[in-house]
Enzyme design. Structure first.
Site: not given
Ligand code: NAD
Length: 499
Positions: A192, A245-246, A250, A267, A303, A403
């Site tokens: 996704k 993601g965030s 997570g 991650e 990140c 963050e």
């Molecule tokens: P986000 O958590 O909003 O979204 C990430 C993904 O999760 C997207 O595909 C989103 O549609 C999906 N998502 C959101 N809610 C969900 C749910 N309830 N169930 C399943 N999927 C869901 O994050 P973002 O704004 O897309 O990305 C930024 C974040 O990602 C920052 O916190 C950043 O630090 C982190 N990030 C971490 C790494 C790493 O390797 N540690 C790398 C890149 C980004």
């Protein structure tokens, strides 16, 4: 001049997108679509299909069948490796197109996209690295312990159907970080992508189609987190969730995956510190690196960005003026121009969030050295914030703890090495850190003392063969290298009686 990304869209021939389920491109079962806007201009670029719960279920049935009955998990190492190796060449052949599509997704400047860490080249290398493991995923033979004579062996087997959920900030690289080890180990996958960055991944999926994976092995379903994402993470057919993601999402994934005891890798975000000592090889360069990390390229939307600069009091003023001197080098503008150095924020919601943090920094009492406002003129249609430098920050304030994911650097003074380590570790996050010193003993002392997944001494890198992941609330598990293979496999022990 008014900036527009639409000519590039037309040149690339982008005409929407569909879901990829069981080897077939299809519209959403309920006709659902998402209108993609490019953050540099907020122009509507195109619409693409977004998966409903029914589509997720269809993809799950396909992925399950491909795993439970299909050839992919059972294929010999040579054949599976040959398929992934063919893909590496194809990604290289399409690297410029993929980089441009990624810029159409998230407005990361094309000049930065062509750099190693985020572009198509590292994506190809991640597949290449993991393809190399395919004929080396060995078990062990274990010495007989006691009782009847036995041969004891372990087998490493694919974990099953993987739900791979990807953010928008480096979609190609992060797709590869999940899909490459999943495919290498014989898993089947439902990806996704983020609703904010699906175009490059959809094109990459078309490219992957050319190598002839069996149907159902790879399924790609863009869509919003609250609908498509939620349907995926709660589906009982998933064996493993691999999420980037965030932290908030997570944590939610971890809580809902308890039901089926799904395997989970996370991650997540960071609030990494750079620790700048007076014996840094080049104090000016360290300061410009700190400011550049938050304002060049992805403009702080990474990140591992070191958004807290901890600085020895004896070099504090020198550091601040060097950091400030970097700011005029930041060029916002057409993301497809090689003159442009830095990205806008991904969407208006994130723009409001970052402006809120800037206001919070000022309310807390931080000294605003530069920025804090938005550029006007041609840039006012995009989600831009001027590079912002805060001095005299206290590590307890929200701008130092949370963050921000934007072009904001918080500079925090320290008196000695012990205090620097204490401040660096006083964070709920533990993703990365930087240590700037010429003293090798200090470099190791501080690198060992900081509780974070990756430490850069005078430099930082991303490499497909190096483990990457977070301590504390920055994540669970590691991607890259052998740990990624472990994360996508189960270990089975077999006893064979010799009596
Ligand atoms: P986000 O958590 O909003 O979204 C990430 C993904 O999760 C997207 O595909 C989103 O549609 C999906 N998502 C959101 N809610 C969900 C749910 N309830 N169930 C399943 N999927 C869901 O994050 P973002 O704004 O897309 O990305 C930024 C974040 O990602 C920052 O916190 C950043 O630090 C982190 N990030 C971490 C790494 C790493 O390797 N540690 C790398 C890149 C980004």
């Amino acid at each position: 001049m008014t900036i527009s990304v639409l000519p590039k869209r037309d040149e690339l021939g982008v005409k929407g997108g569909q879901l990829y389920i069981d080897g077939v491109w299809t519209d959403a079962s309920d006709g659902g679509t998402w209108t993609h806007k490019n953050p540099a201009t907020n122009e509507e670029v195109t619409t693409f299909a977004v998966g409903s719960a029914e589509d997720v279920d269809r993809a799950m049935k396909a992925a399950r069948k491909a795993f439970d009955e299909g050839p992919w998990p059972r294929m010999n190492a040579r054949d599976r490796k040959a398929i992934l190796q063919r893909l590496v060449g194809l990604i290289y052949d399409h690297k410029d197109e993929l980089a441009q599509l990624q810029t159409l997704d998230n407005a990361i400047p094309i000049a930065f996209n062509s750099m190693y860490q985020v572009g198509a080249e590292v994506t190809a290398d991640v597949f290449d690295h993991h393809a190399g493991w395919i004929d080396k995923i060995n078990g062990d033979t274990i010495p007989h312990y006691t009782g009847n004579e036995l041969v004891t062996l372990t087998f490493r087997e694919p974990v099953g159907v993987v739900a791979a959920i990807i953010p928008w900030n480096a979609p190609l690289f992060l797709f590869a970080q999940k899909v490459a080890p999943a495919l290498a180990t014989g898993c089947t996958v439902i990806v996704k992508p983020s609703e904010h960055a699906a175009l490059a991944i959809l094109r990459l999926t078309e490219i992957i189609e050319e190598v002839g994976l069996p149907p159902g092995v790879l399924n790609v379903i863009p869509g919003p987190g609250a609908s498509t994402g939620e349907a995926l993470i709660t589906h009982p057919g998933v064996d493993k969730i691999s999420f980037t993601g965030s932290r908030a999402v997570g944590q939610h994934i971890l809580s809902v995956s308890g039901d089926g005891l799904k395997r989970v890798s996370l991650e997540l975000g960071g609030k990494s510190a750079s620790v700048n000592f007076p014996d840094a090889p080049d104090i000016g360069l360290a300061a410009m690196t700190a400011m550049g990390m938050v304002s060049m390229g992805m403009a702080g939307q990474g990140c591992v960005i070191q958004s807290r600069a901890l600085v020895d009091k004896t070099i504090y003023d020198e550091f601040l003026s060097a950091a400030e001197s970097l700011i005029p080098m930041v060029q916002y503008g057409d993301p497809f121009s090689y003159e442009t150095t830095s990205a806008p924020l991904i969407n208006p919601r994130q723009l409001d969030r970052v402006m809120g943090y800037i206001a919070s920094g000022q309310e807390s009492g931080a000294r605003l050295v530069a920025g804090g406002d938005r550029p006007g003129g041609d840039l006012s249609a995009g989600n831009y914030v001027n590079p912002t430098l805060f001095a005299d920050v206290d590590n307890s304030w929200p701008i130092a703890r949370e963050e921000i994911f934007g072009p904001v650097l918080s500079v925090i003074p320290f008196a000695d090495e012990d205090e620097a380590i204490r401040i660096a570790n006083d964070s709920p996050y533990g993703l990365g850190a930087g240590v700037y010193t010429s003293d090798i003993k200090r470099a190791f002392r501080v690198a060992k003392a900081i509780r974070a997944g990756t430490i850069g001494v005078n430099e930082y890198a991303v490499a497909p063969n190096a483990p990457f992941g977070g301590y504390k609330t920055s994540g669970l598990g590691r991607e890259g290298g052998w740990p990624a293979i472990e994360a996508f496999t189960e270990l089975k022990t077999v006893f064979v009686g010799l009596q």
